[in-house]
Design an enzyme around this catalytic site. Structure first.
Site, PDB file in Angstrom:
ATOM      1  N   GLY A 115      30.089  34.927  40.971  1.00 14.59           N
ATOM      2  CA  GLY A 115      31.192  35.643  40.352  1.00 14.59           C
ATOM      3  C   GLY A 115      31.138  35.401  38.865  1.00 14.59           C
ATOM      4  O   GLY A 115      30.197  34.790  38.350  1.00 14.59           O
ATOM      5  N   GLY A 118      30.815  31.533  37.598  1.00 13.61           N
ATOM      6  CA  GLY A 118      30.520  30.507  38.589  1.00 13.61           C
ATOM      7  C   GLY A 118      29.791  31.038  39.804  1.00 13.61           C
ATOM      8  O   GLY A 118      29.829  32.226  40.102  1.00 13.61           O
ATOM      9  N   VAL A 120      29.101  31.165  43.970  1.00 10.23           N
ATOM     10  CA  VAL A 120      29.933  31.151  45.177  1.00 10.23           C
ATOM     11  C   VAL A 120      29.086  30.598  46.320  1.00 10.23           C
ATOM     12  O   VAL A 120      28.007  31.118  46.603  1.00 10.23           O
ATOM     13  CB  VAL A 120      30.456  32.559  45.522  1.00 10.23           C
ATOM     14  CG1 VAL A 120      31.413  32.482  46.706  1.00 10.23           C
ATOM     15  CG2 VAL A 120      31.149  33.189  44.321  1.00 10.23           C
ATOM     16  N   LYS A 135      34.089  28.688  44.992  1.00  5.82           N
ATOM     17  CA  LYS A 135      33.589  29.007  43.648  1.00  5.82           C
ATOM     18  C   LYS A 135      33.502  27.709  42.863  1.00  5.82           C
ATOM     19  O   LYS A 135      34.485  26.974  42.749  1.00  5.82           O
ATOM     20  CB  LYS A 135      34.534  29.999  42.959  1.00  5.82           C
ATOM     21  CG  LYS A 135      34.551  31.366  43.619  1.00  5.82           C
ATOM     22  CD  LYS A 135      35.547  32.312  42.980  1.00  5.82           C
ATOM     23  CE  LYS A 135      35.107  32.797  41.617  1.00  5.82           C
ATOM     24  NZ  LYS A 135      35.974  33.888  41.110  1.00  5.82           N
ATOM     25  N   ASP A 237      38.820  44.579  37.544  1.00  9.18           N
ATOM     26  CA  ASP A 237      37.406  44.662  37.932  1.00  9.18           C
ATOM     27  C   ASP A 237      37.270  45.148  39.377  1.00  9.18           C
ATOM     28  O   ASP A 237      36.530  44.565  40.172  1.00  9.18           O
ATOM     29  CB  ASP A 237      36.730  43.306  37.752  1.00  9.18           C
ATOM     30  CG  ASP A 237      35.203  43.423  37.637  1.00  9.18           C
ATOM     31  OD1 ASP A 237      34.709  44.550  37.408  1.00  9.18           O
ATOM     32  OD2 ASP A 237      34.519  42.392  37.784  1.00  9.18           O
TER      33      ASP A 237
END
Length: 411
Positions: A115, A118, A120, A135, A237
């Site tokens: 993501g 970071g 996942v 995350k 997003d």
């Protein structure tokens, strides 16, 4: 909901497209379609965030910071969760008897994605046996990565946590635990693991998932997004990669890393949304924009992708992509049904003032189908609000009855 008149909104451009404020506008197709993630010491980050998000000066026009708004909302009962997010201030890194890495009671299974900022990773809890998506971040790196003049990537992560602490909805990925050990550089968000396909997995050219599946997915997306907007949250997003399909077929919205909050009804924003190919025209122009309308545009791009397996506006470079979003008329690789075409024209209307609202989408004939309109979710905080109003009305009615009886006795 035709959109022919919308192009007049953009005929006279007084500002350069947003990419010109960065140092160069040539990006890979991978970057245009999703977050550009580079691996640095095992941690992923959005290497272009400073360019996309930081070239407009202050990230928000609102007088209050996001933290103040979220605190105000929490203090005024806008919390939907009955079970609070668990907050843990110690992170013990170890291995199980099979040599698998562990963080506290969570055993690492495998990396499942990345993501913004970071990676996942799939973990299994030894406490309850369930699997969770975790995350993982390096705090030191996030604090160095500036995404706006007054904000770092750590600001984004903490905002994401604060937002997700409020939410409880069947179409929103649930945050379970936050692990933030002050003595280590690691920060973890433990999330509900949605064991299902990405919305657009396997739906590339020449065909998509079809209208029936698209309709079912869209209804879930709209319900979840209406819930967010009613709580003064702009996702920022919306795209297939941030939409997960559970084994039950339910779509859940995830990744709130670039989400923003607004106070009252003023969703006017300046900081640009997340992924270029899903960006609304008004955001490409470098103008201030309204977050809910920008989210709605991204829903339109997502629906187009789900149905056709293609993107409506995609160029070879970032500048070319933004130019097509702003100027290219909407077209279709194959002729959709009249109702679907009408809906897509409404969602992908260049003029945000003429763009269909989510409320309009919820009652659009194509969406209604045989299932009826998409209903607003009555969440916990709204139920409490209604109950308070009903209680106040009951007291008022009782007082009116008492007053009437008193007058009658006098007469």
């Amino acid at each position: 909901m035709g959109c022919c008149g919308c192009f007049g909104f953009l005929r006279k451009r007084h500002r350069a497209l947003r990419p010109s404020c960065g140092s160069g506008a040539r990006y890979s197709q991978e970057f245009l379609l999703a977050d550009s993630m580079d691996d640095v010491d095992g941690i992923f980050y959005n290497g272009e965030s400073g360019i996309l998000h930081g070239c407009d000066g202050e990230s928000q026009l609102r007088s209050k910071a996001a933290e103040e708004i979220l605190l105000f909302q929490a203090q005024n009962g806008m919390l939907c969760r009955e079970i609070p997010v668990k907050e843990t201030q110690h992170a013990t890194r170890s291995e199980d008897e099979d040599g698998n890495k562990m963080v506290n009671e969570y055993v690492r299974v495998c990396k499942i994605g990345s993501g913004s900022y970071g990676k996942v990773v799939l973990y299994r809890s030894t406490a309850d046996g369930k699997q969770y998506a975790v995350k993982a971040f390096h705090k030191s790196y996030l604090l160095k990565l500036r995404v706006a003049p007054s904000e770092t990537a750590m600001t984004d992560v903490l905002r994401e946590v604060s937002i997700m602490k409020m939410l409880d909805h069947p179409n929103i990925v649930n945050l379970i635990e936050v692990i933030n050990d002050p003595n280590t550089d690691n920060f973890y968000m433990v999330l509900e693991y949605v064991e299902g396909k990405w919305v657009c997995e396997g739906s590339g050219p020449p065909g998509g998932l079809g209208e029936n599946t698209a309709r079912r997915y869209l209804r879930d997306i709209v319900e979840g997004l209406m819930y967010l907007h009613s709580h003064n949250i702009v996702h920022g997003d919306i795209k297939p990669d941030n939409l997960l399909v559970a084994s039950s077929g339910t779509v859940k919205i995830g990744d709130f890393s670039v989400s923003q909050v607004f106070e009252d009804d003023n969703d006017e924003l300046r900081r640009s949304p997340g992924t270029p190919v899903f960006t609304a025209p008004e955001c490409c122009l470098g103008l201030t924009y309204y977050g809910r309308a920008a989210d709605t545009w991204a829903v339109g791009v997502t629906l187009y992708c789900i149905v056709f397996g293609q993107y409506p506006f995609l160029g070879d470079t970032l500048q070319d992509t933004y130019d097509k979003i702003v100027n290219k008329p909407l077209s279709f690789p194959e002729e959709p049904t009249s109702q679907l075409k009408n809906l897509l024209e409404g969602l992908l209307c260049k003029d945000p003032k003429k763009r269909i609202s989510l409320g309009g989408v919820a009652i659009h004939p194509w969406v209604v189908g045989e299932d009826g309109p998409v209903l607003k979710y009555l969440c916990r905080c709204k139920r409490r609000s209604f109950q308070s109003e009903e209680s106040a009305q009951d007291v008022k009615d009782a007082n009116n009855v008492n007053d009437a009886n008193s007058i009658s006795s006098i007469i």
